[in-house]
Every structure is written in C-alpha cells, then in structure tokens.
Design a protein around this motif. Structure first.
Motif, PDB file in Angstrom:
ATOM      1  N   GLU A  26       2.726  -4.785   0.339  1.00  0.00           N
ATOM      2  CA  GLU A  26       2.977  -3.898   1.476  1.00  0.00           C
ATOM      3  C   GLU A  26       1.716  -3.733   2.331  1.00  0.00           C
ATOM      4  O   GLU A  26       1.793  -3.676   3.564  1.00  0.00           O
ATOM      5  CB  GLU A  26       3.451  -2.534   0.959  1.00  0.00           C
ATOM      6  N   ILE A  27       0.558  -3.671   1.671  1.00  0.00           N
ATOM      7  CA  ILE A  27      -0.703  -3.560   2.415  1.00  0.00           C
ATOM      8  C   ILE A  27      -0.910  -4.787   3.296  1.00  0.00           C
ATOM      9  O   ILE A  27      -1.279  -4.666   4.470  1.00  0.00           O
ATOM     10  CB  ILE A  27      -1.892  -3.370   1.439  1.00  0.00           C
ATOM     11  N   ILE A  28      -0.673  -5.975   2.752  1.00  0.00           N
ATOM     12  CA  ILE A  28      -0.817  -7.208   3.539  1.00  0.00           C
ATOM     13  C   ILE A  28       0.177  -7.227   4.690  1.00  0.00           C
ATOM     14  O   ILE A  28      -0.157  -7.617   5.814  1.00  0.00           O
ATOM     15  CB  ILE A  28      -0.629  -8.457   2.644  1.00  0.00           C
ATOM     16  N   SER A  29       1.408  -6.776   4.433  1.00  0.00           N
ATOM     17  CA  SER A  29       2.408  -6.721   5.493  1.00  0.00           C
ATOM     18  C   SER A  29       1.965  -5.797   6.625  1.00  0.00           C
ATOM     19  O   SER A  29       2.108  -6.118   7.817  1.00  0.00           O
ATOM     20  CB  SER A  29       3.743  -6.245   4.920  1.00  0.00           C
ATOM     21  N   LEU A  30       1.406  -4.645   6.261  1.00  0.00           N
ATOM     22  CA  LEU A  30       0.902  -3.703   7.270  1.00  0.00           C
ATOM     23  C   LEU A  30      -0.279  -4.291   8.043  1.00  0.00           C
ATOM     24  O   LEU A  30      -0.402  -4.104   9.249  1.00  0.00           O
ATOM     25  CB  LEU A  30       0.498  -2.391   6.599  1.00  0.00           C
ATOM     26  N   LEU A  31      -1.150  -5.009   7.337  1.00  0.00           N
ATOM     27  CA  LEU A  31      -2.286  -5.642   8.008  1.00  0.00           C
ATOM     28  C   LEU A  31      -1.820  -6.689   9.013  1.00  0.00           C
ATOM     29  O   LEU A  31      -2.395  -6.825  10.093  1.00  0.00           O
ATOM     30  CB  LEU A  31      -3.209  -6.287   6.970  1.00  0.00           C
ATOM     31  N   GLU A  32      -0.784  -7.435   8.655  1.00  0.00           N
ATOM     32  CA  GLU A  32      -0.264  -8.445   9.583  1.00  0.00           C
ATOM     33  C   GLU A  32       0.318  -7.801  10.832  1.00  0.00           C
ATOM     34  O   GLU A  32       0.239  -8.355  11.928  1.00  0.00           O
ATOM     35  CB  GLU A  32       0.788  -9.297   8.876  1.00  0.00           C
ATOM     36  N   ASP A  33       0.880  -6.595  10.673  1.00  0.00           N
ATOM     37  CA  ASP A  33       1.453  -5.884  11.822  1.00  0.00           C
ATOM     38  C   ASP A  33       0.392  -5.158  12.640  1.00  0.00           C
ATOM     39  O   ASP A  33       0.431  -5.168  13.875  1.00  0.00           O
ATOM     40  CB  ASP A  33       2.488  -4.855  11.347  1.00  0.00           C
ATOM     41  N   LEU A  34      -0.569  -4.518  11.944  1.00  0.00           N
ATOM     42  CA  LEU A  34      -1.504  -3.607  12.610  1.00  0.00           C
ATOM     43  C   LEU A  34      -2.904  -4.175  12.803  1.00  0.00           C
ATOM     44  O   LEU A  34      -3.643  -3.713  13.661  1.00  0.00           O
ATOM     45  CB  LEU A  34      -1.608  -2.302  11.819  1.00  0.00           C
ATOM     46  N   GLY A  35      -3.288  -5.147  11.956  1.00  0.00           N
ATOM     47  CA  GLY A  35      -4.618  -5.720  12.044  1.00  0.00           C
ATOM     48  C   GLY A  35      -5.658  -4.975  11.236  1.00  0.00           C
ATOM     49  O   GLY A  35      -6.673  -5.532  10.839  1.00  0.00           O
ATOM     50  N   ILE A  36      -5.421  -3.676  10.969  1.00  0.00           N
ATOM     51  CA  ILE A  36      -6.370  -2.860  10.210  1.00  0.00           C
ATOM     52  C   ILE A  36      -5.610  -1.748   9.493  1.00  0.00           C
ATOM     53  O   ILE A  36      -4.582  -1.269   9.986  1.00  0.00           O
ATOM     54  CB  ILE A  36      -7.453  -2.259  11.151  1.00  0.00           C
ATOM     55  N   VAL A  37      -6.085  -1.376   8.296  1.00  0.00           N
ATOM     56  CA  VAL A  37      -5.519  -0.232   7.571  1.00  0.00           C
ATOM     57  C   VAL A  37      -6.655   0.681   7.133  1.00  0.00           C
ATOM     58  O   VAL A  37      -7.790   0.241   6.982  1.00  0.00           O
ATOM     59  CB  VAL A  37      -4.694  -0.663   6.337  1.00  0.00           C
ATOM     60  N   ARG A  38      -6.330   1.953   6.917  1.00  0.00           N
ATOM     61  CA  ARG A  38      -7.299   2.948   6.474  1.00  0.00           C
ATOM     62  C   ARG A  38      -6.968   3.397   5.053  1.00  0.00           C
ATOM     63  O   ARG A  38      -5.788   3.591   4.722  1.00  0.00           O
ATOM     64  CB  ARG A  38      -7.285   4.177   7.396  1.00  0.00           C
ATOM     65  N   VAL A  39      -7.995   3.591   4.244  1.00  0.00           N
ATOM     66  CA  VAL A  39      -7.791   4.021   2.862  1.00  0.00           C
ATOM     67  C   VAL A  39      -7.052   5.354   2.814  1.00  0.00           C
ATOM     68  O   VAL A  39      -6.117   5.525   2.032  1.00  0.00           O
ATOM     69  CB  VAL A  39      -9.155   4.143   2.134  1.00  0.00           C
ATOM     70  N   SER A  40      -7.437   6.302   3.653  1.00  0.00           N
ATOM     71  CA  SER A  40      -6.813   7.631   3.624  1.00  0.00           C
ATOM     72  C   SER A  40      -5.330   7.559   3.967  1.00  0.00           C
ATOM     73  O   SER A  40      -4.503   8.222   3.335  1.00  0.00           O
ATOM     74  CB  SER A  40      -7.536   8.571   4.596  1.00  0.00           C
ATOM     75  N   ASP A  41      -4.988   6.716   4.972  1.00  0.00           N
ATOM     76  CA  ASP A  41      -3.578   6.569   5.348  1.00  0.00           C
ATOM     77  C   ASP A  41      -2.761   5.927   4.229  1.00  0.00           C
ATOM     78  O   ASP A  41      -1.629   6.344   3.944  1.00  0.00           O
ATOM     79  CB  ASP A  41      -3.452   5.721   6.614  1.00  0.00           C
ATOM     80  N   MET A  42      -3.336   4.898   3.586  1.00  0.00           N
ATOM     81  CA  MET A  42      -2.622   4.203   2.512  1.00  0.00           C
ATOM     82  C   MET A  42      -2.442   5.109   1.295  1.00  0.00           C
ATOM     83  O   MET A  42      -1.418   5.043   0.607  1.00  0.00           O
ATOM     84  CB  MET A  42      -3.378   2.933   2.104  1.00  0.00           C
ATOM     85  N   SER A  43      -3.417   5.965   1.048  1.00  0.00           N
ATOM     86  CA  SER A  43      -3.303   6.906  -0.064  1.00  0.00           C
ATOM     87  C   SER A  43      -2.114   7.843   0.137  1.00  0.00           C
ATOM     88  O   SER A  43      -1.324   8.084  -0.786  1.00  0.00           O
ATOM     89  CB  SER A  43      -4.608   7.701  -0.183  1.00  0.00           C
ATOM     90  N   LYS A  44      -1.980   8.363   1.364  1.00  0.00           N
ATOM     91  CA  LYS A  44      -0.841   9.244   1.672  1.00  0.00           C
ATOM     92  C   LYS A  44       0.473   8.484   1.651  1.00  0.00           C
ATOM     93  O   LYS A  44       1.483   8.970   1.152  1.00  0.00           O
ATOM     94  CB  LYS A  44      -1.050   9.886   3.039  1.00  0.00           C
ATOM     95  N   ARG A  45       0.455   7.296   2.184  1.00  0.00           N
ATOM     96  CA  ARG A  45       1.683   6.501   2.301  1.00  0.00           C
ATOM     97  C   ARG A  45       2.277   6.186   0.931  1.00  0.00           C
ATOM     98  O   ARG A  45       3.488   6.285   0.712  1.00  0.00           O
ATOM     99  CB  ARG A  45       1.393   5.207   3.052  1.00  0.00           C
ATOM    100  N   PHE A  46       1.390   5.775  -0.016  1.00  0.00           N
ATOM    101  CA  PHE A  46       1.884   5.329  -1.318  1.00  0.00           C
ATOM    102  C   PHE A  46       1.831   6.414  -2.382  1.00  0.00           C
ATOM    103  O   PHE A  46       2.246   6.189  -3.519  1.00  0.00           O
ATOM    104  CB  PHE A  46       1.082   4.107  -1.786  1.00  0.00           C
ATOM    105  N   GLY A  47       1.287   7.593  -2.037  1.00  0.00           N
ATOM    106  CA  GLY A  47       1.242   8.677  -3.004  1.00  0.00           C
ATOM    107  C   GLY A  47       0.324   8.410  -4.177  1.00  0.00           C
ATOM    108  O   GLY A  47       0.597   8.820  -5.310  1.00  0.00           O
TER     109      GLY A  47
END
Length: 270
Positions: A26-47
């Motif tokens: 899912e992280i790779i999929s988000l990177l392909e869509d957005l180009g960048i991800v944040r640790v804080s956002d991913m922590s909230k997203r995946f619980g």
C-alpha cells in the motif's frame, strides 16, 4: 498534503487486518500516486506506530523501491535522468542544508574553491553568498544554481555526462584540471570512518575527486552522520588527509574525538 482517507468501519477493519507485506504494498501504491509519503500520515492511516512505519520504509529502501527522506520517503524511480539526484537531495535534507550553510560561510572573497556533484554540495551552492569567488565543479546542477550569482565565476569541467548525478566525468574531465589550483575542495561521500577512510560507489567519480583533491590546499568533507561507517565500493582518500569534517550532532562523541586526535577539525552543525 492529506494522505489520510475517511475511516469508515469497513476501512478501519481492513487497516487493522493488514499484514506488514500488505502495508508495504500500500505504501508503494501511495508513492506511485503521490510521489512522497510522510511517516506521521502513514502511522495514522494504518493505525500503527511511527516506528513501525520507519521499519517498513527501511525494508523497502533496502529492496531498492524507495528512498527515505526526513520524515518520510520518495519513490525510487529509475526511468528519468533527473530523478535520482532530485530524490537524493531530499534524503536527510535538513542536515544537508545546515552542513551546506556552514560550508558556504567558510568561503572568503577571492578564493578558488572546487565542489563535487553531491547533493550536500548542491545545498551549499544554493546558500553561497554572491561573493567574488571562482568555483570549479563538474556538476551541472550546481552550475545551474550559480548562474544566478553574477559575482561568482564558474569553471564547469566537461566530460561524459552521468545522468544520475548530473555530473561530467571521465578522462576528459580529469585532464581539464591539470595546471589549476583551488584553495579548498568541498565534497561529500557515501561512507566514511577512520578505518576505511572515505569511500564512494563509482570509480569514475572517485578518480575525478582524487584529481580535484590533488589541486586543493585543504579538503573539506561534508557528510551527515547517516554516512558514518557505511561501506562503499571504492576508496577515495584516507580520513587523515581531511582538513575539516562538517557533520551533524548524531556522530558518536568518541569518534569525533578520535578524528580530532588525527588532526581533523570536526565541526558539528545544529
């Protein structure tokens, strides 16, 4: 940028049941869509905790799928000449800015300095004041930054273009340095410590850097602590040849003391 989707009950159930492998996909999929991800956002997203996300990102980086940045990650694309250096520029960006800022403050009017094609030197170039100096470099990215500063004379070394670093290398580049002199050579590396010295992954860059070091009175290594004790393929130079190391405060205190005992001035930023 908001990477967190609405948490409907079905979404929450799906997130809670995710395995580590599912999360990484899912992280790779988000990177392909957005180009960048944040640790804080991913922590909230995946619980999960931020430390869990950092471990996920570390594993994905080891697999060559992404590059970690300060607080997140970017996709490790290999399909364009400009992307590798732009991605590397984001890795430990805040430390590189601070190191580059200090290095820029070292430069005095009338000096001739040499700069390699590293992203740390790129930050230094962005922060160099518009002084009456001459810069010798093989970096197209650094040259582009210095074009805006009309008091700075730029000597761009020609050669074979390395699309990943946007630098010119090879025998033609090495020969262009013959007969020139620099007060200081500012450069970075992939790995450094007292035992192995300073090392780099690409032989063409190492040979050119050796030639630049040979024409300089002083060598200034600009390296954040993530590069300490990192192993790389080709040895560039002994640490004892370094005049000044500019690094961050995460470098172990005992290592700094050992380097200073070898005659290296260690400057810690931030």
């Amino acid at each position: 940028m908001n990477n967190v989707e609405n948490n409907t009950p079905s979404t929450q159930k799906k997130v809670e049941s995710m395995t580590g492998n599912d999360r990484k996909k899912e992280i790779i999929s988000l990177l392909e869509d957005l180009g960048i991800v944040r640790v804080s956002d991913m922590s909230k997203r995946f619980g999960v905790t931020e430390e869990t996300i950092r471990r996920d990102l570390e594993r994905l980086e080891n697999e060559g799928l992404l590059l970690r940045t300060h607080g997140g990650a970017v996709l490790n694309r290999k399909d364009g000449p400009e992307l590798p250096i732009l991605q590397r520029e984001l890795v430990n960006l805040e430390d590189k800015k601070l190191i580059g800022e200090y290095a820029a403050s070292m430069v005095k009017d009338g000096e001739v300095i040499a700069m390699d094609a590293s992203t740390t030197c790129l930050q230094m170039a962005k922060l160099l004041p518009n002084k009456e100096i001459t810069v010798i470099t093989y970096s197209i990215a650094i040259t582009y930054e210095l074009i805006k500063k009309t008091n700075i004379q730029v000597f761009l070394i020609g050669g074979y273009l390395d699309r990943h670093s946007l630098g010119n290398t090879g025998t033609p580049a090495e020969k262009m340095l013959e007969g020139y002199h620099a007060d200081r050579f500012f450069f970075s590396c992939q790995g450094f410590d007292l035992q192995r010295g300073v090392s780099e992954p690409y032989e063409a860059h190492v040979q050119l850097k050796k030639n630049m070091a040979a024409i300089a009175d002083q060598l200034v290594l600009m390296a954040d602590s993530s590069k300490f004790q990192r192993k790389s393929l080709v040895r560039l130079i002994e640490m004892e040849a370094i005049s000044t190391l500019v690094t961050d405060r995460q470098l172990p205190e005992e290592e700094m003391q050992e380097m200073e005992a070898c005659g290296i001035e260690v400057v810690v930023v931030n």
